[in-house]
Design a protein around this motif. Structure first.
Motif, PDB file in Angstrom:
ATOM      1  N   VAL A  32      17.864  68.306  55.110  1.00  0.00           N
ATOM      2  CA  VAL A  32      17.486  69.492  54.337  1.00  0.00           C
ATOM      3  C   VAL A  32      16.754  69.096  53.055  1.00  0.00           C
ATOM      4  N   SER A  33      17.298  68.132  52.356  1.00  0.00           N
ATOM      5  CA  SER A  33      16.708  67.678  51.089  1.00  0.00           C
ATOM      6  C   SER A  33      15.359  67.016  51.339  1.00  0.00           C
ATOM      7  N   ASP A  34      14.521  67.033  50.331  1.00  0.00           N
ATOM      8  CA  ASP A  34      13.227  66.352  50.383  1.00  0.00           C
ATOM      9  C   ASP A  34      13.440  64.912  49.923  1.00  0.00           C
ATOM     10  N   ASP A  35      13.345  63.973  50.844  1.00  0.00           N
ATOM     11  CA  ASP A  35      13.598  62.562  50.539  1.00  0.00           C
ATOM     12  C   ASP A  35      12.316  61.774  50.315  1.00  0.00           C
ATOM     13  N   THR A  36      11.186  62.446  50.191  1.00  0.00           N
ATOM     14  CA  THR A  36       9.908  61.749  50.096  1.00  0.00           C
ATOM     15  C   THR A  36       9.862  60.808  48.906  1.00  0.00           C
ATOM     16  N   SER A  37      10.209  61.299  47.710  1.00  0.00           N
ATOM     17  CA  SER A  37      10.064  60.474  46.505  1.00  0.00           C
ATOM     18  C   SER A  37      10.990  59.271  46.538  1.00  0.00           C
ATOM     19  N   SER A  38      12.168  59.407  47.125  1.00  0.00           N
ATOM     20  CA  SER A  38      13.093  58.277  47.202  1.00  0.00           C
ATOM     21  C   SER A  38      12.510  57.156  48.057  1.00  0.00           C
ATOM     22  N   PHE A  39      11.859  57.516  49.154  1.00  0.00           N
ATOM     23  CA  PHE A  39      11.195  56.520  49.994  1.00  0.00           C
ATOM     24  C   PHE A  39       9.977  55.929  49.286  1.00  0.00           C
ATOM     25  N   GLN A  40       9.128  56.808  48.725  1.00  0.00           N
ATOM     26  CA  GLN A  40       7.859  56.330  48.172  1.00  0.00           C
ATOM     27  C   GLN A  40       8.070  55.432  46.962  1.00  0.00           C
ATOM     28  N   GLU A  66       2.762  62.517  52.805  1.00  0.00           N
ATOM     29  CA  GLU A  66       2.511  61.256  53.508  1.00  0.00           C
ATOM     30  C   GLU A  66       3.144  60.092  52.748  1.00  0.00           C
ATOM     31  N   LEU A  67       3.801  59.224  53.492  1.00  0.00           N
ATOM     32  CA  LEU A  67       4.306  57.986  52.922  1.00  0.00           C
ATOM     33  C   LEU A  67       3.193  56.944  52.950  1.00  0.00           C
ATOM     34  N   ILE A  68       3.016  56.245  51.822  1.00  0.00           N
ATOM     35  CA  ILE A  68       2.006  55.187  51.730  1.00  0.00           C
ATOM     36  C   ILE A  68       2.745  53.847  51.767  1.00  0.00           C
ATOM     37  N   VAL A  69       2.406  53.021  52.756  1.00  0.00           N
ATOM     38  CA  VAL A  69       3.043  51.715  52.880  1.00  0.00           C
ATOM     39  C   VAL A  69       2.036  50.641  52.470  1.00  0.00           C
ATOM     40  N   PHE A  70       2.523  49.660  51.724  1.00  0.00           N
ATOM     41  CA  PHE A  70       1.657  48.631  51.171  1.00  0.00           C
ATOM     42  C   PHE A  70       1.929  47.290  51.855  1.00  0.00           C
ATOM     43  N   LYS A  71       1.121  46.299  51.512  1.00  0.00           N
ATOM     44  CA  LYS A  71       1.231  45.005  52.177  1.00  0.00           C
ATOM     45  C   LYS A  71       2.584  44.350  51.898  1.00  0.00           C
ATOM     46  N   ASN A  72       2.938  43.447  52.786  1.00  0.00           N
ATOM     47  CA  ASN A  72       4.163  42.650  52.659  1.00  0.00           C
ATOM     48  C   ASN A  72       5.415  43.523  52.595  1.00  0.00           C
ATOM     49  N   GLY A  89       0.132  66.316  57.135  1.00  0.00           N
ATOM     50  CA  GLY A  89      -0.559  65.035  57.215  1.00  0.00           C
ATOM     51  C   GLY A  89       0.144  64.026  58.108  1.00  0.00           C
ATOM     52  N   TYR A  90      -0.244  62.748  57.936  1.00  0.00           N
ATOM     53  CA  TYR A  90       0.437  61.667  58.646  1.00  0.00           C
ATOM     54  C   TYR A  90       1.847  61.500  58.106  1.00  0.00           C
ATOM     55  N   LEU A  91       2.710  60.948  58.917  1.00  0.00           N
ATOM     56  CA  LEU A  91       4.024  60.596  58.401  1.00  0.00           C
ATOM     57  C   LEU A  91       3.918  59.342  57.541  1.00  0.00           C
ATOM     58  N   MET A  92       3.112  58.358  57.993  1.00  0.00           N
ATOM     59  CA  MET A  92       2.920  57.146  57.205  1.00  0.00           C
ATOM     60  C   MET A  92       1.510  56.620  57.398  1.00  0.00           C
ATOM     61  N   ILE A  93       0.921  56.088  56.319  1.00  0.00           N
ATOM     62  CA  ILE A  93      -0.418  55.504  56.358  1.00  0.00           C
ATOM     63  C   ILE A  93      -0.448  54.326  55.395  1.00  0.00           C
ATOM     64  N   ASN A  94      -1.281  53.332  55.677  1.00  0.00           N
ATOM     65  CA  ASN A  94      -1.263  52.107  54.867  1.00  0.00           C
ATOM     66  C   ASN A  94      -2.356  52.091  53.789  1.00  0.00           C
ATOM     67  N   SER A 136      -1.719  62.041  63.286  1.00  0.00           N
ATOM     68  CA  SER A 136      -0.930  60.976  63.896  1.00  0.00           C
ATOM     69  C   SER A 136       0.377  60.804  63.133  1.00  0.00           C
ATOM     70  N   ILE A 137       1.339  60.166  63.776  1.00  0.00           N
ATOM     71  CA  ILE A 137       2.586  59.847  63.075  1.00  0.00           C
ATOM     72  C   ILE A 137       2.348  58.678  62.129  1.00  0.00           C
ATOM     73  N   PHE A 138       1.821  57.560  62.652  1.00  0.00           N
ATOM     74  CA  PHE A 138       1.418  56.419  61.820  1.00  0.00           C
ATOM     75  C   PHE A 138      -0.092  56.237  61.936  1.00  0.00           C
ATOM     76  N   HIS A 139      -0.708  55.836  60.837  1.00  0.00           N
ATOM     77  CA  HIS A 139      -2.125  55.459  60.847  1.00  0.00           C
ATOM     78  C   HIS A 139      -2.269  54.167  60.065  1.00  0.00           C
ATOM     79  N   PHE A 140      -2.849  53.154  60.733  1.00  0.00           N
ATOM     80  CA  PHE A 140      -3.133  51.885  60.071  1.00  0.00           C
ATOM     81  C   PHE A 140      -4.632  51.616  60.160  1.00  0.00           C
TER      82      PHE A 140
END
Length: 527
Positions: A32-40, A66-72, A89-94, A136-140
Motif C-alpha cells: 500500500v505504501s509508496d516505497d519508491t524513495s526508500s529504494f531510490q 521509475e527506479l534508476i539503477v547505477f553501475k556496480n 513508466g519502466y519499473l527500472m532503467i539504468n 517494459s519492466i526493465f530497460h538497459f
C-alpha cells in the motif's frame, strides 16, 4: 540472524561491499505504501562508491516512479519480494531518459553506460492489467556485464519484460517470464535491440548492437493473471540496420509455451546457438531472418547514416539444434532460416530437432530454408506438419541428411529454384500427402540413399515417390520406394517431366513404374 536463501545475511557480502536493507531505509513492503524513495535513496549510493548490494526482504513493494539503477549495483531479493510497477513508466532503467526534464539525460555511447549490474531473485511485476501504458519492466541501454538470475517477471504492459538495448556481456538464467497485457504480437519478453537512429530512449542513438548474450534455463509462459494475455514472443528482435548485427547469442535449455507469435526470432543476428529448448503450443517457432526488404515503417534497409540501401545483408554462422517442439504452429513454421536475394543466410546447421505437430492445427512447413547457402539440415525428426517437412527454396550448397519425416500433408522434402548443389541423402520419408521428394528448378544436385515409404495421401495422379521437373546435372542413386497400406499409394516411383544430364542408377523401384522420364545419361534400376 536474518537468512537469505538459507545463508546468513552477512555472507551475501561476498564482494566486500555494503549490504543495504530497504526495510532499514524506510520501505514498508505492505503493498500500500509508496516505497519508491526508500529504494531510490539506496540505489543512488552507488554513484559515490565502489558499488553497493541492495537486499530486498519478503514483502510487496509499490513503486510510483521509475527506479534508476547505477553501475556496480547488486540487488538481492527474496523469493517472495514483489516489486510492483504502479505508474506509467519502466519499473527500472539504468540511466536518465531523453524525454525527462528532472535530471540531465544520460549521454551514454557504445557500451559505456551503467553496467556491472546483477539482479538476483524477486518478483518484478509490470502490473499491466492496471497500468496499461506501454512500458517494459526493465530497460538497459549502452550497458555492460548484466546478470539477471532467479527472478520472476510478470505481465508486461504492451512491451517487453526486459529490453537489452546496445548492451553486451549479458547473462539471463533461471528466470521466469510470465504474462503480457496487449495484442501486438511483435513484443518479445526479452528483446535485444540496437540504439537505432531517432528511436533510442537512453543515451546516444549510435546504432550499437547487443553482443555476447546468454539466455539459459528460463521459463516463458502464462501468468494466470485475470486480464493478461499469453506472451507475444519469448526472445528476439524486430528492428535492424544495414551494417549492424547482434552477435554471439546463446539461447539454451529454456521452456517456451503458448506464444502468440514466434518463440524465438533471431533477426539480424550472427554467431548464434539456439539449442536444447522446449517449445510447447507456440503459434510459430524459431525464425532466423536477414533484414526484411520493403519495410519502410522501421527502415530496416537504411545504413547507420540513414541512407536507404534497398538491400538486405548477410547473416551467418550458427546452430539450431536439439530443440523439442510440440504442438501449435497455427500462424507460422517451426524453424525458418530466411534470407533475401541481397542478403543470404549462410553457415546454418539445423540438426537433431524433434518436431511433433498436428496437421489439423499447424498451417505451414516444418523447416524452411530460403535464400540460404552452405547450410545443413540433418538428423531431425518431423511428424505431422500441415505442408512440407523440409522445404529449401533458392538455396546453394545445402545438405539434407538423415532426417526422419512422417505424416506430413505436403511433400516430404522439397527443393525449388533456382537452386543448386543440394544433397538429399539417407532420409527416411513415410506417410506423405504429396510426393516424397519434390525437386524443381535445381542444378548440380544429388539424391542418394533415401527410403520413401508411402506417398500420395492426397490421392492425386501428379504425385510420385520422387517427382522432378526442370532439373539439370542431377544424380538419383540408391533410393528405395514402397507403398504403405491403402492410404499412401502411387504407381509411380520416379517422375521426371523435364531435365537434362540426369543419371539414375541402383535404385530399388521394384513394382513401380517411372513416368515422363527424359534427359537420362546412363544407369539402371530395379523395376
Amino acid at each position: 540472524m536474518k537468512l537469505f536463501g538459507g545463508i546468513l545475511l552477512e555472507s551475501i557480502n561476498y564482494k566486500g561491499l555494503p549490504v543495504l536493507n530497504v526495510l532499514e531505509n524506510g520501505a514498508k513492503g505492505d503493498g500500500v505504501s509508496d516505497d519508491t524513495s526508500s529504494f531510490q535513496e539506496i540505489l543512488n549510493m552507488a554513484q559515490n562508491s565502489l558499488g553497493i548490494q541492495v537486499y530486498v526482504p519478503d514483502g510487496v513493494y509499490r513503486m510510483t516512479k521509475e527506479l534508476i539503477v547505477f553501475k556496480n549495483t547488486t540487488i538481492i531479493a527474496e523469493k517472495n519480494a514483489r516489486i510492483i510497477r504502479d505508474h506509467a513508466g519502466y519499473l527500472m532503467i539504468n540511466g536518465y531518459k531523453k524525454n525527462q526534464t528532472i535530471y540531465p539525460p544520460s549521454t551514454f555511447t557504445k557500451y559505456n553506460g551503467n553496467g556491472n549490474i546483477t539482479i538476483s531473485g524477486g518478483v518484478w511485476d509490470g502490473n499491466g492489467v492496471k497500468q496499461t501504458s506501454k512500458a517494459s519492466i526493465f530497460h538497459f541501454g549502452h550497458a555492460y556485464k548484466l546478470t539477471i538470475e532467479k527472478a520472476v517477471f510478470l505481465d508486461a504492459a504492451n512491451s517487453h519484460h526486459i529490453e537489452f538495448n546496445s548492451s553486451k556481456n549479458i547473462k539471463v538464467t533461471n528466470c521466469e517470464f510470465r504474462g503480457y497485457v496487449g495484442t501486438a504480437t511483435l513484443n518479445e519478453a526479452i528483446q535485444l535491440d540496437l540504439s537505432k537512429r531517432n528511436n533510442t530512449i537512453l543515451g546516444a542513438d549510435d546504432e550499437t548492437p547487443c553482443e555476447d548474450v546468454w539466455i539459459t534455463d528460463c521459463y516463458f509462459g502464462n501468468s494466470g493473471t485475470s486480464g493478461a494475455n499469453r506472451i507475444a514472443r519469448a526472445i528476439g528482435s524486430h528492428t535492424a540496420t544495414i551494417g549492424v548485427l547482434h552477435r554471439n547469442i546463446h539461447i539454451m535449455n529454456n521452456i517456451i509455451e503458448n506464444t502468440l507469435s514466434f518463440a524465438i526470432r533471431a533477426y539480424a543476428w550472427e554467431n548464434i546457438t539456439i539449442s536444447n529448448n522446449k517449445l510447447n503450443d507456440c503459434n510459430a517457432g524459431i525464425n532466423w531472418r536477414t533484414n526484411i526488404l520493403n519495410n519502410p515503417p522501421d527502415s530496416h534497409t537504411e545504413d547507420k547514416n540513414g541512407v536507404q540501401t534497398g538491400l538486405s545483408q548477410v547473416v551467418e554462422n550458427g546452430y539450431i539444434s536439439g530443440n523439442v517442439i510440440k504442438g501449435g504452429m497455427s500462424s507460422g513454421r517451426v524453424i525458418e532460416v530466411y534470407g533475401e536475394s541481397s542478403g543470404k543466410a549462410k553457415g546454418v546447421i539445423v540438426s537433431g530437432n524433434v518436431i511433433v505437430l498436428s496437421q489439423s492445427t499447424s498451417i505451414n512447413d516444418a523447416i524452411l530454408l530460403n535464400h540460404s547457402e552452405d547450410c545443413s539440415v540433418e538428423g531431425n525428426r518431423i511428424y505431422g506438419t500441415k505442408k512440407v517437412g523440409i522445404a529449401c527454396r533458392n538455396i546453394w550448397n545445402v545438405n539434407m541428411n538423415g532426417n526422419v519425416i512422417d505424416s506430413v500433408g505436403g511433400h516430404g522434402i522439397e527443393v525449388s529454384g533456382p537452386s543448386a548443389y543440394a544433397t538429399i541423402s539417407n532420409n527416411n520419408i513415410k506417410r506423405i500427402g504429396k510426393s516424397g521428394i519434390y525437386i524443381s528448378g535445381v542444378d548440380t544436385s544429388t539424391i542418394i540413399g533415401n527410403t520413401i515409404g508411402g506417398v500420395n495421401g492426397d490421392n492425386s495422379s501428379s504425385h510420385a515417390h520422387l517427382s522432378l521437373t526442370g532439373i539439370k546435372r542431377v544424380s538419383i542413386t540408391g533410393n528405395t520406394c514402397r507403398n504403405l497400406g491403402t492410404a499412401y499409394v502411387t504407381p509411380t516411383a520416379l517422375s521426371i517431366t523435364s531435365g537434362t544430364e540426369i543419371v539414375r542408377a541402383g535404385n530399388n523401384f521394384a513394382g513401380f513404374s517411372t513416368s515422363g522420364v527424359s534427359g537420362l545419361k546412363s544407369g539402371a534400376d530395379l523395376q
